[in-house]
Design a protein around this motif. Structure first.
Motif, PDB file in Angstrom:
ATOM      1  N   GLU A  52       0.828  -1.202   0.000  1.00  0.00           N
ATOM      2  CA  GLU A  52       0.000   0.000   0.000  1.00  0.00           C
ATOM      3  C   GLU A  52       0.869   1.263   0.000  1.00  0.00           C
ATOM      4  OE1 GLU A  52      -3.539   2.144   2.598  1.00  0.00           O
ATOM      5  OE2 GLU A  52      -2.820   0.168   3.191  1.00  0.00           O
ATOM      6  N   HIS A  53       1.934   1.238   0.769  1.00  0.00           N
ATOM      7  CA  HIS A  53       2.868   2.374   0.808  1.00  0.00           C
ATOM      8  C   HIS A  53       3.478   2.615  -0.572  1.00  0.00           C
ATOM      9  CE1 HIS A  53       5.952   5.095   2.249  1.00  0.00           C
ATOM     10  NE2 HIS A  53       6.862   4.326   1.694  1.00  0.00           N
ATOM     11  N   ASP A  54       3.919   1.536  -1.215  1.00  0.00           N
ATOM     12  CA  ASP A  54       4.511   1.663  -2.550  1.00  0.00           C
ATOM     13  C   ASP A  54       3.492   2.242  -3.538  1.00  0.00           C
ATOM     14  OD1 ASP A  54       6.814   0.600  -1.504  1.00  0.00           O
ATOM     15  OD2 ASP A  54       6.468  -1.418  -2.309  1.00  0.00           O
ATOM     16  N   ARG A  55       2.240   1.780  -3.446  1.00  0.00           N
ATOM     17  CA  ARG A  55       1.188   2.277  -4.334  1.00  0.00           C
ATOM     18  C   ARG A  55       0.949   3.773  -4.098  1.00  0.00           C
ATOM     19  NH1 ARG A  55      -3.917   3.479  -3.846  1.00  0.00           N
ATOM     20  NH2 ARG A  55      -4.085   2.689  -1.725  1.00  0.00           N
ATOM     21  N   LEU A  56       0.913   4.165  -2.823  1.00  0.00           N
ATOM     22  CA  LEU A  56       0.697   5.578  -2.508  1.00  0.00           C
ATOM     23  C   LEU A  56       1.884   6.443  -2.924  1.00  0.00           C
ATOM     24  CD1 LEU A  56      -1.027   5.236   0.965  1.00  0.00           C
ATOM     25  CD2 LEU A  56      -2.081   5.956  -1.182  1.00  0.00           C
ATOM     26  N   GLN A  57       3.086   5.914  -2.799  1.00  0.00           N
ATOM     27  CA  GLN A  57       4.270   6.660  -3.252  1.00  0.00           C
ATOM     28  C   GLN A  57       4.214   6.870  -4.762  1.00  0.00           C
ATOM     29  OE1 GLN A  57       5.493   8.098  -0.459  1.00  0.00           O
ATOM     30  NE2 GLN A  57       7.557   7.692  -1.188  1.00  0.00           N
ATOM     31  N   LYS A  60       1.728   9.525  -5.447  1.00  0.00           N
ATOM     32  CA  LYS A  60       2.286  10.835  -5.106  1.00  0.00           C
ATOM     33  C   LYS A  60       3.207  11.336  -6.221  1.00  0.00           C
ATOM     34  CE  LYS A  60       5.307  13.051  -1.748  1.00  0.00           C
ATOM     35  NZ  LYS A  60       6.223  12.829  -0.640  1.00  0.00           N
ATOM     36  N   ARG A  61       4.067  10.437  -6.733  1.00  0.00           N
ATOM     37  CA  ARG A  61       4.965  10.813  -7.829  1.00  0.00           C
ATOM     38  C   ARG A  61       4.165  11.210  -9.071  1.00  0.00           C
ATOM     39  NH1 ARG A  61       7.838   6.547  -5.878  1.00  0.00           N
ATOM     40  NH2 ARG A  61       7.040   5.134  -7.462  1.00  0.00           N
ATOM     41  N   ALA A  62       3.100  10.443  -9.354  1.00  0.00           N
ATOM     42  CA  ALA A  62       2.285  10.734 -10.533  1.00  0.00           C
ATOM     43  C   ALA A  62       1.596  12.093 -10.388  1.00  0.00           C
ATOM     44  CB  ALA A  62       1.248   9.633 -10.745  1.00  0.00           C
ATOM     45  N   LEU A  63       1.113  12.402  -9.198  1.00  0.00           N
ATOM     46  CA  LEU A  63       0.411  13.669  -8.997  1.00  0.00           C
ATOM     47  C   LEU A  63       1.354  14.867  -8.973  1.00  0.00           C
ATOM     48  CD1 LEU A  63      -2.340  12.676  -6.434  1.00  0.00           C
ATOM     49  CD2 LEU A  63      -2.628  13.245  -8.841  1.00  0.00           C
TER      50      LEU A  63
END
Length: 94
Positions: A52-57, A60-63
């Motif tokens: 989940e952390h990797d997905r959120l990171q 974040k990079r995409a945004l």
């Protein structure tokens, strides 16, 4: 009068000592197996949280990219200054 058979008394005493030693090991062994099961559960939870952390990171990079940010804002109905937003309702389906 009965004669005491010391060999039988010795066997019973050794059996009692052996049972006592086994009883002393049962509690820690049960605690070990319980801790091992909890450890596996916690490790699975840590792996799930890491994913989940990797997905959120990645999100974040995409945004942080201007193109992605604009696309997400437009999905929410935002428009740039000077643009006009139109809402079309009651479109026929399919």
């Amino acid at each position: 009068m009965h004669r005491v058979r010391w060999d039988r008394v010795g066997r019973v005493a050794l059996l009692c000592v052996l049972l006592g030693i086994v009883a002393l090991y049962v509690g820690p062994a049960r605690s070990y197996w319980t801790a091992l099961g909890e450890s596996k559960t916690k490790n699975a939870e840590v792996q799930r949280l890491q994913l989940e952390h990797d997905r959120l990171q990645a999100r974040k990079r995409a945004l942080s990219q201007p193109d992605t940010l604009e696309r997400e804002a437009r999905k929410l109905g935002y428009v740039l200054p000077g643009e006009k937003a139109y809402v079309i309702e009651d479109l026929p389906s399919g």
